[in-house]
Design a protein around this motif. Sequence first.
Motif, PDB file in Angstrom:
ATOM      1  N   HIS A 323      20.761  74.160   1.634  1.00  0.00           N
ATOM      2  CA  HIS A 323      21.454  73.916   2.697  1.00  0.00           C
ATOM      3  C   HIS A 323      22.000  75.077   3.190  1.00  0.00           C
ATOM      4  N   HIS A 355      19.046  74.146  12.055  1.00  0.00           N
ATOM      5  CA  HIS A 355      19.091  72.980  12.856  1.00  0.00           C
ATOM      6  C   HIS A 355      17.375  72.991  13.816  1.00  0.00           C
ATOM      7  N   GLU A 394      16.868  71.402   8.816  1.00  0.00           N
ATOM      8  CA  GLU A 394      17.388  70.682   8.957  1.00  0.00           C
ATOM      9  C   GLU A 394      17.720  69.689  10.302  1.00  0.00           C
ATOM     10  N   SER A 419      18.866  64.970   8.472  1.00  0.00           N
ATOM     11  CA  SER A 419      20.778  64.731   9.244  1.00  0.00           C
ATOM     12  C   SER A 419      21.084  63.940  10.470  1.00  0.00           C
ATOM     13  N   HIS A 421      23.438  63.516  13.484  1.00  0.00           N
ATOM     14  CA  HIS A 421      23.952  64.532  14.451  1.00  0.00           C
ATOM     15  C   HIS A 421      24.812  64.033  15.452  1.00  0.00           C
ATOM     16  N   HIS A 449      24.202  65.027   4.045  1.00  0.00           N
ATOM     17  CA  HIS A 449      25.624  64.840   4.403  1.00  0.00           C
ATOM     18  C   HIS A 449      25.320  62.746   5.377  1.00  0.00           C
ATOM     19  N   ASP A 510      25.857  74.377   2.940  1.00  0.00           N
ATOM     20  CA  ASP A 510      25.499  74.211   4.551  1.00  0.00           C
ATOM     21  C   ASP A 510      26.556  74.868   4.698  1.00  0.00           C
TER      22      ASP A 510
HETATM   23 ZN   LIG Z   1      24.678  68.640   9.303  1.00  0.00          ZN
END
Ligand SMILES: [Zn+2]
Length: 559
Positions: A323, A355, A394, A419, A421, A449, A510
């Motif tokens: 990550h 991302h 991600e 994830s 967001h 997360h 991360d």
């Molecule tokens: Zn994230």
Amino acid sequence: MTNYDIADYFTMLSKLMDLHGEDSFKSKSYSIAAYNIEKLPSELVLMTDAEMHNTKGIGASTAKKIREILDTGKLAVLEEMIQRTPSGVLEIMQVKGLGPKKVAVIWKEMGIESIGELEYACHENRLASFKGFGQKTQEAVLQNIAFIRNSQGFHLWSEIAVIANDWVMKLKGSFPQYQFVLTGAVRRQMEVLAQIEILSDMPEGMLLKYWQNVPSLKVEEQEQGRVVLLQIPDAPTVKFYFVKKEQFHSELFRSSCSAIFLEAFTRQYQLDENSLSEEDIFAKNKLQFIPVPMRETAEILQRAATNNVPELIVTKDIKAIIHSHSKWSDGQETIETMAKHAIDKGFEYLVLSDHSQAAFYANGLTPERIAAQHEEIDVLNEQLKPFKIFKSIEADILNDGSLDYDHSVLATFDLVIASVHSNLKMTEEKAMQRLLKAIQNPYTTILGHMTGRLLLSREGYPLDHKMIIDACADHGVVIEINAHPRRLDIDWRWIDYALTKGVLLSIDPDAHSLSGYDDIYYGCMAAQKGGLTPAHNLSSFSLVDFEAFLNKRKTNYLH
Ligand SMILES: [Zn+2]
Ligand SMILES: [Zn+2]
């Protein structure tokens, strides 16, 4: 002073201008300045005036203000605004979901000037019936007030630990003939805590004399005896326990356990006041030694009785950076720089997970850019052998629980971290639908997360943790322990349950910058509390084992 601290001045200035109904054009420009400052690749504190002027996104007037902040720690125009605002109204501005315009209505039209009054007004349903607010806002306000109350006076362990060690060093320096040891929650590596606790065999009177001119010194009678509290404004309280030399170890043991653990221990076992060490305490009771971070629950005592206490995972057990972000999205470095730094730090491989496209604010990757990024990774992998960069993403879990790309794109990754967001304000039902669907997606390798929490600033969406962990077990999905000290998400309290279900966890930094790799330490500190071992931590897998894991996962879940 970091760029984030400086940006806070501008954010606050912009908000207060909006609150007071001043020039909206100017206030907007300050909020843009704050945004730009946060995104700067280098620290303003290290820049000359000339360098500041030449920085994109910083105009002459902003530069002047930054200089003022750096030189004086203050910004006159902001000070003046704060002077004009009642302190209770400033507190109301901390309530999430209330922008400055709404706060202005609450203050000027409803006549509310403190959080307490606001809470009361909500209980009387007055906020909901006021124009522009409604039932949902009122509920959210109540929830956020409760959150503020619960987190007041608390600090992150990552911040406290530094100050606490500093205290111990200084005291040892001043009084080398005595012992000073951290105890309490800080010794247990609790992720958030209210105070620093120090145990010493120094005579109480000596410390009081040493600090006789400190006005914030207080002596309190407490259950465990007398303690001295040092309360400094805006700093964590430091609590001192004093003990006779002979009782140092029994008292260290007592003051560092959680109340639940201590209660269970004293009910079943003997605590010899004159123990020679903490090891001695466990040995005399024929118990396996329980490391301090795990002294939280009664269950761990049962495990100690049957020799089942896991060995603590440590930073050097982490073999990989899983990550991480690069300049392709919102990271600060190129892939090459990130990879070379990972090599320098002794990691075997890097999972690059920028991302996905829905994260437009973070320059998320379109399918075309993904293809280009993969070409770059292929070239680097040739150069950097035997080190390996894995192609990951991600992927945003969209509102309906689907991942941000269709399967043809998802299939091009070695692994996918999924994830949430966006739209974090969800009911448990909605959050569960969204996450369960993402877990069922055969391309999801790691759940990032999990709750979206930010310790002490955002609660995270509500989840049925057991059901999510069960689903991860069913679908072979790994659960991330996001190592950022403000996330530490999944919470360590769920690690044990995940382990009993056979779910793998992964301590992931991360990382958005090179220094982000260092957060692995905080991930390990939290994971220790949950009893995670390297065998059950994906980022502890060697390169060979990691590749085998990915291949096996693909055969099992992707047909
Ligand atoms: Zn994230
Ligand atoms: Zn990330």
